[in-house]
Design a protein around this motif. Structure first.
Motif, PDB file in Angstrom:
ATOM      1  N   HIS A  52      10.120  -6.414  12.363  1.00 41.47           N
ATOM      2  CA  HIS A  52       8.707  -6.034  12.456  1.00 41.47           C
ATOM      3  C   HIS A  52       7.892  -6.665  11.322  1.00 41.47           C
ATOM      4  CE1 HIS A  52       9.597  -2.200  15.048  1.00 41.47           C
ATOM      5  NE2 HIS A  52       9.727  -3.324  15.725  1.00 41.47           N
ATOM      6  N   ASP A  65       0.839  -1.202   0.000  1.00 38.57           N
ATOM      7  CA  ASP A  65       0.000   0.000   0.000  1.00 38.57           C
ATOM      8  C   ASP A  65       0.871   1.248   0.000  1.00 38.57           C
ATOM      9  OD1 ASP A  65      -2.858   1.134   0.637  1.00 38.57           O
ATOM     10  OD2 ASP A  65      -1.479   2.204   1.972  1.00 38.57           O
ATOM     11  N   SER A 106     -11.174   6.043   0.618  1.00 36.20           N
ATOM     12  CA  SER A 106     -10.485   6.027   1.912  1.00 36.20           C
ATOM     13  C   SER A 106     -10.971   7.192   2.753  1.00 36.20           C
ATOM     14  CB  SER A 106      -8.969   6.123   1.682  1.00 36.20           C
ATOM     15  OG  SER A 106      -8.285   6.120   2.909  1.00 36.20           O
ATOM     16  N   ARG A 148      -0.707   2.927  15.405  1.00 34.09           N
ATOM     17  CA  ARG A 148       0.549   3.659  15.292  1.00 34.09           C
ATOM     18  C   ARG A 148       1.468   3.390  16.490  1.00 34.09           C
ATOM     19  NH1 ARG A 148       1.502   8.618  12.570  1.00 34.09           N
ATOM     20  NH2 ARG A 148       2.363   7.185  11.055  1.00 34.09           N
ATOM     21  N   LYS A 156       2.474  -0.906   8.771  1.00 32.63           N
ATOM     22  CA  LYS A 156       3.730  -0.401   8.210  1.00 32.63           C
ATOM     23  C   LYS A 156       4.880  -0.928   9.061  1.00 32.63           C
ATOM     24  CE  LYS A 156       6.999   3.126   8.527  1.00 32.63           C
ATOM     25  NZ  LYS A 156       7.697   3.703   9.693  1.00 32.63           N
ATOM     26  N   LEU A 165      -1.989  -1.018  13.978  1.00 31.39           N
ATOM     27  CA  LEU A 165      -1.304  -1.177  15.283  1.00 31.39           C
ATOM     28  C   LEU A 165      -1.519   0.084  16.114  1.00 31.39           C
ATOM     29  CD1 LEU A 165       2.050  -2.712  13.929  1.00 31.39           C
ATOM     30  CD2 LEU A 165      -0.112  -3.872  14.502  1.00 31.39           C
ATOM     31  N   SER A 200      -3.369   2.043   9.926  1.00 32.29           N
ATOM     32  CA  SER A 200      -2.863   2.166  11.312  1.00 32.29           C
ATOM     33  C   SER A 200      -3.380   1.007  12.173  1.00 32.29           C
ATOM     34  CB  SER A 200      -3.255   3.518  11.919  1.00 32.29           C
ATOM     35  OG  SER A 200      -2.860   4.592  11.100  1.00 32.29           O
ATOM     36  N   SER A 247       9.400  -1.064   8.923  1.00 30.31           N
ATOM     37  CA  SER A 247      10.573  -0.601   8.175  1.00 30.31           C
ATOM     38  C   SER A 247      11.643  -1.666   7.996  1.00 30.31           C
ATOM     39  CB  SER A 247      11.232   0.575   8.897  1.00 30.31           C
ATOM     40  OG  SER A 247      10.290   1.514   9.293  1.00 30.31           O
TER      41      SER A 247
HETATM   42  N1  LIG Z   1      -5.596   6.056   3.850  1.00 24.55           N
HETATM   43  C1  LIG Z   1      -5.052   6.826   4.756  1.00 24.55           C
HETATM   44  O1  LIG Z   1      -5.428   7.993   4.955  1.00 24.55           O
HETATM   45  C2  LIG Z   1      -3.963   6.270   5.623  1.00 24.55           C
HETATM   46  C3  LIG Z   1      -3.616   6.918   6.821  1.00 24.55           C
HETATM   47  C4  LIG Z   1      -2.628   6.327   7.609  1.00 24.55           C
HETATM   48  C5  LIG Z   1      -1.992   5.162   7.200  1.00 24.55           C
HETATM   49  N2  LIG Z   1      -2.341   4.585   5.999  1.00 24.55           N
HETATM   50  C6  LIG Z   1      -1.688   3.330   5.534  1.00 24.55           C
HETATM   51  O2  LIG Z   1      -1.684   2.379   6.587  1.00 24.55           O
HETATM   52  C7  LIG Z   1      -0.356   1.975   6.869  1.00 24.55           C
HETATM   53  C8  LIG Z   1      -0.198   1.587   8.319  1.00 24.55           C
HETATM   54  O3  LIG Z   1      -0.553   2.635   9.190  1.00 24.55           O
HETATM   55  P1  LIG Z   1       0.498   3.500  10.035  1.00 24.55           P
HETATM   56  O4  LIG Z   1       1.799   3.518   9.332  1.00 24.55           O
HETATM   57  O5  LIG Z   1      -0.189   4.787  10.321  1.00 24.55           O
HETATM   58  O6  LIG Z   1       0.602   2.767  11.446  1.00 24.55           O
HETATM   59  P2  LIG Z   1       0.731   1.279  12.022  1.00 24.55           P
HETATM   60  O7  LIG Z   1       0.935   0.305  10.943  1.00 24.55           O
HETATM   61  O8  LIG Z   1      -0.395   1.100  12.968  1.00 24.55           O
HETATM   62  O9  LIG Z   1       2.035   1.403  12.920  1.00 24.55           O
HETATM   63  C9  LIG Z   1       3.317   1.607  12.366  1.00 24.55           C
HETATM   64  C10 LIG Z   1       4.312   1.753  13.508  1.00 24.55           C
HETATM   65  O10 LIG Z   1       4.396   0.519  14.234  1.00 24.55           O
HETATM   66  C11 LIG Z   1       5.750   0.044  14.210  1.00 24.55           C
HETATM   67  N3  LIG Z   1       5.670  -1.417  14.080  1.00 24.55           N
HETATM   68  C12 LIG Z   1       5.241  -2.120  13.009  1.00 24.55           C
HETATM   69  N4  LIG Z   1       5.245  -3.438  13.273  1.00 24.55           N
HETATM   70  C13 LIG Z   1       5.693  -3.574  14.534  1.00 24.55           C
HETATM   71  C14 LIG Z   1       5.933  -4.696  15.378  1.00 24.55           C
HETATM   72  N5  LIG Z   1       5.634  -5.921  14.963  1.00 24.55           N
HETATM   73  N6  LIG Z   1       6.412  -4.471  16.627  1.00 24.55           N
HETATM   74  C15 LIG Z   1       6.679  -3.201  17.060  1.00 24.55           C
HETATM   75  N7  LIG Z   1       6.461  -2.106  16.315  1.00 24.55           N
HETATM   76  C16 LIG Z   1       5.969  -2.280  15.053  1.00 24.55           C
HETATM   77  C17 LIG Z   1       6.411   0.707  13.040  1.00 24.55           C
HETATM   78  O11 LIG Z   1       7.770   0.827  13.307  1.00 24.55           O
HETATM   79  P3  LIG Z   1       8.928   0.595  12.197  1.00 24.55           P
HETATM   80  O12 LIG Z   1       8.643   1.524  11.069  1.00 24.55           O
HETATM   81  O13 LIG Z   1      10.159   0.913  12.965  1.00 24.55           O
HETATM   82  O14 LIG Z   1       8.883  -0.853  11.774  1.00 24.55           O
HETATM   83  C18 LIG Z   1       5.711   2.067  13.026  1.00 24.55           C
HETATM   84  O15 LIG Z   1       6.298   2.920  13.981  1.00 24.55           O
HETATM   85  C19 LIG Z   1       0.459   3.190   6.435  1.00 24.55           C
HETATM   86  O16 LIG Z   1       1.818   2.919   6.339  1.00 24.55           O
HETATM   87  C20 LIG Z   1      -0.221   3.532   5.147  1.00 24.55           C
HETATM   88  O17 LIG Z   1       0.167   2.644   4.110  1.00 24.55           O
HETATM   89  C21 LIG Z   1      -3.325   5.115   5.225  1.00 24.55           C
END
Ligand SMILES: NC(=O)c1ccc[n+]([C@@H]2O[C@H](COP(=O)([O-])OP(=O)(O)OC[C@H]3O[C@@H](n4cnc5c(N)ncnc54)[C@H](OP(=O)(O)O)[C@@H]3O)[C@@H](O)[C@H]2O)c1
Length: 283
Positions: free
Chosen positions: A244, A54, A147, A200, A238, A198, A196, A240
Motif C-alpha cells: 500500500h 503524520d 486541524s 478510509r 495511512k 482514500l 483520510s 501499514s
Molecule cells: N486530524 C485528524 O483529526 C485526523 C483524522 C483522521 C486521520 N488523520 C490522519 O490522516 C491519516 C490518513 O487517514 P485515515 O487513516 O483515516 O484513512 P485513509 O488514509 O483514507 O485510509 C486508510 C485505509 O486505506 C488502506 N489503504 C491505504 N493505501 C491503500 C492502497 N493503496 N490500496 C488499498 N488500501 C489502502 C489502509 O489499509 P492498510 O492499513 O492495511 O494499509 C487503511 O485501511 C491518518 O492515518 C492520520 O495520520 C487525521
C-alpha cells in the motif's frame, strides 16, 4: 506514443512536490499501534522516498514512529515530522507539557509542525495559541498547524496566533471535497492537508474513480491522491505495509487530464468518514 510516465514508475524523493517546505505526499499513522508493524512501516516508507510523517499524541504511537525514524538511514533533518495536541490538553500549561512529552516520545529535538488536533474541549484561541506561539519561540516546533477547523474558527486562529498558521489538516477526498474549508484555508495562505484521503477505503469500487483508474491501469488510491495533488492539497494516506505504501507513493507518477480532474470535481457527496460528536460542524 504517450510521454506520460506509467503508473508503475515510482517517483523518487526529489520528485515529490513540496508545499512551502512540506512534502505534498506523506504517511498517516492513525491506528498504527502495533509494536513491530509501526516502526517497520515508517522505516519502509522512508526507504521508499516518503519524507513527511503524520502522527498525534492521541494515536499513542509517537514512540513507535520515532523508532521507525531512528531505524531508517534517512537523516532526521530530512524528514518533515508532524504531531498534534489532543483536545483535552489545549489549555496553556497542558499544551506546553504535552508538546514537550511529544518530542520526548518521538525521540527528537523538535517537530516540524505541531497541530491543534480539534478545536474542542479545552481549546481556547487565546490560551492555546499563547502556548503554541511560545513552543515555536522555544524551538519545540518549527510551525503551528490547525486541524478540523471551520471557516470562522480559521479566522479566529489567524487573529490569535502571533506566528503564521502554516497548515490546516481536515478530511478531504473526492467524496468530501470541502470547498468552503479549502477556500477559507487558502485565503489565509495556509497549506491544506487532506486526512483520510482514500475516504478510509471508500474510494475503492466507486464507479467514476474505478473507470478512471482502469483507464490508467492503476488503483483508485492513486487516482484520489493524484486529484488532491493537482488541486493543491497535501495528502497523508495511512498504509501499514509495503504494497500500500508503494501504491500510494506511485500516485506521484500519475497525471490525470483536465477532463478526469473535472469529472472528479463533480463527485462531491459530502460524505464525511470522521464525524465525532465534538466535531465543530456538529455544534
Ligand atoms: N486530524 C485528524 O483529526 C485526523 C483524522 C483522521 C486521520 N488523520 C490522519 O490522516 C491519516 C490518513 O487517514 P485515515 O487513516 O483515516 O484513512 P485513509 O488514509 O483514507 O485510509 C486508510 C485505509 O486505506 C488502506 N489503504 C491505504 N493505501 C491503500 C492502497 N493503496 N490500496 C488499498 N488500501 C489502502 C489502509 O489499509 P492498510 O492499513 O492495511 O494499509 C487503511 O485501511 C491518518 O492515518 C492520520 O495520520 C487525521
Amino acid at each position: 506514443m504517450s510521454e506520460k510516465p506509467t503508473g508503475d514508475e515510482v517517483a523518487t524523493a526529489n520528485d515529490c512536490p513540496r508545499a512551502s517546505g512540506m512534502p505534498m505526499l506523506g504517511m498517516g499513522t492513525w491506528q498504527l499501534t502495533d509494536e513491530e508493524v509501526t516502526p517497520e512501516a515508517v522505516e519502509t516508507a522512508l526507504g521508499m522516498g516518503y519524507r513527511h510523517i503524520d502522527t498525534a499524541r492521541g494515536y499513542g504511537n509517537e514512540h513507535l514512529v520515532g523508532d521507525g525514524i531512528k531505524r531508517s538511514s534517512v537523516d532526521r533533518e530530512d524528514v518533515f515530522l508532524a504531531t498534534k495536541i489532543w483536545k483535552s490538553d489545549l489549555g496553556y500549561e497542558d499544551a506546553i507539557e504535552q508538546a514537550h512529552d511529544a518530542v520526548d516520545d518521538l525521540g527528537v529535538e523538535k517537530v516540524d509542525l505541531l497541530y491543534v488536533h480539534w478545536p474542542a474541549e479545552a481549546y481556547d484561541p487565546v490560551e492555546t495559541f499563547r502556548a503554541f506561539d511560545e513552543l515555536v519561540e522555544e524551538g519545540v516546533t518549527d510551525r503551528i498547524g490547525i486541524s478540523n477547523f471551520e471557516p470562522e474558527q480559521i479566522e479566529a486562529a489567524v487573529d490569535h496566533a502571533d506566528h503564521d498558521i502554516f497548515a490546516h489538516q481536515f478530511e478531504c477526498h473526492p467524496l468530501l471535497q470541502q470547498d468552503a474549508v479549502r477556500e477559507a484555508t487558502e485565503e489565509h495562505g495556509i497549506e491544506p492537508v487532506a486526512y483520510s484521503p482514500l475516504a478510509r477505503g471508500d474510494v475503492f469500487g466507486h464507479e467514476v474513480l474505478s473507470d478512471i483508474a482502469g483507464d490508467h491501469t492503476v488503483s483508485e488510491a492513486r487516482v484520489s491522491l493524484a486529484w488532491l495533488r493537482e488541486r493543491g492539497v497535501t495528502a497523508i494516506p495511512k498504509a501499514s505495509g509495503e504494497a500500500h505504501l508503494h501504491d500510494n507513493w506511485a500516485s506521484l507518477s500519475l497525471q490525470l487530464n483536465d477532463g478526469e480532474l473535472d469529472a472528479i470535481d463533480e463527485l462531491d457527496e459530502h460524505d464525511r468518514k470522521v464525524d465525532p460528536e465534538f466535531g465543530p460542524w456538529n455544534q
